[in-house]
Design a protein around this motif. Sequence first.
Motif, PDB file in Angstrom:
ATOM      1  N   HIS A  64       1.022  -0.905   0.426  1.00 48.64           N
ATOM      2  CA  HIS A  64      -0.421   0.061   0.144  1.00 48.64           C
ATOM      3  C   HIS A  64       0.726   1.630  -0.045  1.00 48.64           C
ATOM      4  O   HIS A  64       2.084   1.668   1.180  1.00 48.64           O
ATOM      5  CB  HIS A  64      -1.119  -0.106   0.838  1.00 48.64           C
ATOM      6  N   THR A  65       0.306   2.347  -0.811  1.00 44.26           N
ATOM      7  CA  THR A  65       1.509   3.264  -1.201  1.00 44.26           C
ATOM      8  C   THR A  65       0.685   4.342  -0.546  1.00 44.26           C
ATOM      9  O   THR A  65      -0.198   5.123  -0.543  1.00 44.26           O
ATOM     10  CB  THR A  65       1.762   3.605  -2.833  1.00 44.26           C
ATOM     11  N   THR A  66       1.149   5.473   0.610  1.00 46.81           N
ATOM     12  CA  THR A  66       0.377   6.774   0.800  1.00 46.81           C
ATOM     13  C   THR A  66       1.441   8.167   0.210  1.00 46.81           C
ATOM     14  O   THR A  66       2.933   7.756   0.678  1.00 46.81           O
ATOM     15  CB  THR A  66       0.454   6.801   2.351  1.00 46.81           C
TER      16      THR A  66
ATOM     17  N   PHE B 231       1.796   7.644  13.151  1.00 48.27           N
ATOM     18  CA  PHE B 231       2.853   8.559  12.344  1.00 48.27           C
ATOM     19  C   PHE B 231       1.909   8.468  10.957  1.00 48.27           C
ATOM     20  O   PHE B 231       2.554  10.328  10.793  1.00 48.27           O
ATOM     21  CB  PHE B 231       3.342   7.123  12.532  1.00 48.27           C
ATOM     22  N   ILE B 232       2.031   7.956  10.168  1.00 45.17           N
ATOM     23  CA  ILE B 232       1.393   8.316   8.671  1.00 45.17           C
ATOM     24  C   ILE B 232       0.599   9.460   8.876  1.00 45.17           C
ATOM     25  O   ILE B 232       1.109  10.311   8.260  1.00 45.17           O
ATOM     26  CB  ILE B 232       0.748   7.275   7.822  1.00 45.17           C
ATOM     27  N   ASP B 233      -0.337   9.434   9.664  1.00 44.31           N
ATOM     28  CA  ASP B 233      -0.935  10.419   9.939  1.00 44.31           C
ATOM     29  C   ASP B 233      -0.889  12.007  10.873  1.00 44.31           C
ATOM     30  O   ASP B 233      -0.841  12.908   9.743  1.00 44.31           O
ATOM     31  CB  ASP B 233      -3.130   9.858  11.558  1.00 44.31           C
ATOM     32  N   TYR B 234       0.415  11.501  11.162  1.00 44.03           N
ATOM     33  CA  TYR B 234       1.115  13.011  11.700  1.00 44.03           C
ATOM     34  C   TYR B 234       1.837  13.425  10.514  1.00 44.03           C
ATOM     35  O   TYR B 234       2.279  14.695  10.212  1.00 44.03           O
ATOM     36  CB  TYR B 234       1.830  12.202  12.714  1.00 44.03           C
ATOM     37  N   LEU B 235       2.496  12.493   9.638  1.00 50.24           N
ATOM     38  CA  LEU B 235       2.844  13.285   8.627  1.00 50.24           C
ATOM     39  C   LEU B 235       2.165  13.933   7.969  1.00 50.24           C
ATOM     40  O   LEU B 235       2.600  14.716   7.138  1.00 50.24           O
ATOM     41  CB  LEU B 235       3.845  11.668   8.204  1.00 50.24           C
ATOM     42  N   LEU B 236       0.977  13.067   7.595  1.00 46.94           N
ATOM     43  CA  LEU B 236      -0.337  14.327   6.912  1.00 46.94           C
ATOM     44  C   LEU B 236      -0.841  14.830   7.246  1.00 46.94           C
ATOM     45  O   LEU B 236      -1.884  16.038   6.856  1.00 46.94           O
ATOM     46  CB  LEU B 236      -1.140  12.829   6.098  1.00 46.94           C
ATOM     47  N   SER B 237      -0.470  15.271   8.776  1.00 47.44           N
ATOM     48  CA  SER B 237      -1.308  16.543   9.727  1.00 47.44           C
ATOM     49  C   SER B 237      -0.130  17.601   8.563  1.00 47.44           C
ATOM     50  O   SER B 237       0.957  17.276   8.785  1.00 47.44           O
ATOM     51  CB  SER B 237      -1.273  16.034  10.852  1.00 47.44           C
TER      52      SER B 237
ATOM     53  N   GLY C  71      -0.024  -3.851   3.332  1.00 55.06           N
ATOM     54  CA  GLY C  71      -1.788  -3.324   3.415  1.00 55.06           C
ATOM     55  C   GLY C  71      -1.887  -1.781   4.504  1.00 55.06           C
ATOM     56  O   GLY C  71      -0.869  -0.645   4.412  1.00 55.06           O
ATOM     57  N   GLN C  72      -3.235  -1.757   4.459  1.00 56.73           N
ATOM     58  CA  GLN C  72      -3.489  -0.517   4.834  1.00 56.73           C
ATOM     59  C   GLN C  72      -2.760  -0.460   6.364  1.00 56.73           C
ATOM     60  O   GLN C  72      -2.812  -1.193   7.116  1.00 56.73           O
ATOM     61  CB  GLN C  72      -4.539  -0.496   5.403  1.00 56.73           C
ATOM     62  N   PRO C  73      -2.345   0.713   6.496  1.00 56.45           N
ATOM     63  CA  PRO C  73      -1.738   1.192   7.922  1.00 56.45           C
ATOM     64  C   PRO C  73      -1.737   0.741   8.668  1.00 56.45           C
ATOM     65  O   PRO C  73      -3.860   1.068   9.067  1.00 56.45           O
ATOM     66  CB  PRO C  73      -1.042   2.785   7.958  1.00 56.45           C
TER      67      PRO C  73
END
Lengths: 293, 290, 283
Positions: free
Chosen positions: A98-100, A257-263, A248-250
Amino acid sequence: MLLVLFGTGAWVLPGLSGWVQVFAQGSTVIRIAGSTTVLPIVSRAAERFQSRHPSIKITVNAGGSGVGIHGAGTGRFDIGLASREITPNENQRYASLHTTVIGRDAVACVVSSEIFHAGVRTLSKRQIGYIYLGKITNWKQVGGPDRPIVVIDKETHRGTRHVFMHYLFGNSKARAPGARLVTGSNNEEQAKIAQSDSAIGMLSIAWMNEDVAGIGIHEGGQVIQPTLDNVRNGRFPIARNLNLITAGQPAGAVKLFIDYLLSEEGQRLVAESGYIPIHSPHAVSRVAGSHSK
Amino acid sequence: MIQHSMFHEKGPVFWWTGLAGVMAAGTIVILFASLVIESVPVFKAEGISFLWGVDWFAGENYGALPMIFGSLAVTGLAVVMVLPFALASAILTSEFLSGRARLMVKAAMELLAGVPGIIYGLMGISLLTIWVRDVFGLIDGNTLFTAGLLLAVMILPTIMTLSEDALSSVPGELRDTALSLGLTRMETVTKVVVPQALPGLAGAVFLGIGRAMGETIAVMLVIGGIDRLPQPWFNLFAPGQSIPSKIGREAAEALGFDVQWSALIALGLVLFVMVMTLTFAGNVLLRKAR
Amino acid sequence: MNRRLLKERLSMFALYGLTAGGGLILAVILITVFTKGAPALSVSFLFEASRNFGLEGGIFYQTLGTLILMAGAALVCLPVALGSVLFQTEFLHSPQLKKIFRLLIYSLNAVPTIIFGLIGYLFFGVFLEAGVSWVTGVLILAVMILPTLHVSIHEAVETIPKHYREAGLALGLSPGQQMRAVILPQSLHGIVTGTLLGLARAAGETAAIMFTATAFSGVDLPQSWTDPVTTLQTHILVLAQEAANPEALTNAWGAGLVLLAIVFILITATLWIRSGLEMEAER
């Protein structure tokens, strides 16, 4: 000698005891590795994130996009960093990658600053291609001083190389018979270009500085400079996404952590590191990146 | 102790130390076997021509020749460059220095032999490559020559100290006899001592070669990293690649993955065979000298 | 006669010249490390964590990582080395077996260290599932320094005077008791020097641990059996790749100076013990 041993022991022991305690408790660990282009963002974000979530540890390593993708696929890492897209081959091999996307970046063709100041400010796609193929070997053939070109290539699994070669030859696995040196990380490439006075290479624009100058690409009758603006408006032809790859989905701590990066805070880190935030609501004040030293 | 067979004494001590012994002695066997087993996939894919193929592109082709050549070239360079210095200082120390001075020199050599490879690497990448480029007028200083030069300095203490041992162990009577026959001191050295010590000296050189061939970090940072034979083949001022340098650069990427991993292990196997042969020869010579 | 004298003079000159040259080069290295590394040294450098890719902050955890790997390797290796030496000296009586044993150990010493990394990863990382971790690193290094310890201990045991052993036998000691009462105490210096040399060798090793035990950032101390560590050696390696950045270089040299200091202290201790013994032997 006993004193030396004793002294060392006395120094290490207090740390050890604290460590043994934490050992027993354990904590969540997020293992991240891969592209050296995405690394600075994630490294900085990890520092901030950990200070807010002390029970989550994040280890970050370099290695290149290939290492990141394969690592995420085999479970060696929780997050793989990649500065290119996953190839169909890789998708076949690992079931559910899965790519973000957390930002955008461009690969600039860079030259030693001495060459830039000697007048080589623009090269066409074909000229760059010929240089890497070994058909053009002296700077005077492209309007520069009479000096042999030190062509710097990258290890074949590096995302930067994939993107660059794809642009030049339509094949991300193209060979470069004209190459003189092979480097690994963005840091190493930057250092080697700065050390030389007649080198050419491929580098993320966030790594350009006074010793390593990005040249404009002459294409379709226009010259496109490697600036963040040109990447944002899509004019610069060698642009790529900065990706986080997960199997797979985070979920769980990884998702946090990924949400933090996207914030907003995380995206500000992206901009501060010299890249382009994905939403890019505000103008970025710096042109070159934070690796300008 | 009256024992008819090794297993007569079956106390627990025997079994514990026996286990340790088997582990220690068996390690190298396991190492070799693993290298062979894990190399099979790449030999299946490329055949024996893996050894002389000149193209290495991960995912497509695997050819080891540039790396083998590079390893041999930098090691050869290192030995040629270090020999005069190592031998001269060994001769000086063993034949012309007083007891105390000799001990000090040997101590210094032992310290220097312990300097970690990464420190040489740091010197190489920040100073030596630039120096080589400027002194020799090259377009870039990351070359086989640079790596050879760095290796020469690395193995100097080792070869020097082992050579010195070989020279010192030549019996004093030989020297006295030669001197009493009217030979000068230097003539004694060149015509009597050195020839006597030759097996030991050769052994020292072989061991130094083994060490140079196995060095990864220092070479990796200055050799250029390009998997290509120099054009022409004797142009040592061209960049290249050695086996440990290649493995060091690609191992992280290939950890565990089929053919590429196997190719790296196969490189390791080739290196292993080369180094072991040299070391074996060196040890045989060193023991002949004693 | 004059020609011979001339030749003699010239060769002596060459000898001194080459030796001085060699000595000079080696001195240059030490001086470089010292002068370039000293500016980076400060109490905060030694005891702070690194920040911003090692451009700022210190090398505290890197130093600890190196020490952990060293100490762990020596701890794991010592019993095995000791056991195998004792097995070789006390239980192997056939000269052929002794020769083969020695050959196998000496061969292990010559193996290029990167191979330890490759195969070590297979065995400890994959097979034992320790992954890229300090445990994998410790085990790999333990195997690597085994010959160093083995040879030193072996020499020490072999030089125990025969009458000590004979006394033990006359008293009716079993092999185990013999070991405890006679062999171990008498070979202690060899055990100690071997361990110190092994520690020094483990401290200097980069290739075997760089892709099997270490991470660049985010690790301070390992929190579990499968965590990687950060070490001085790999820290220097990463910083060395930023060779055009003077800050990175200074910190690299500083870390190098610390690493060199660790190695030199260990080797000096070894030399000191050995010279103490030589003086004792002369009494």
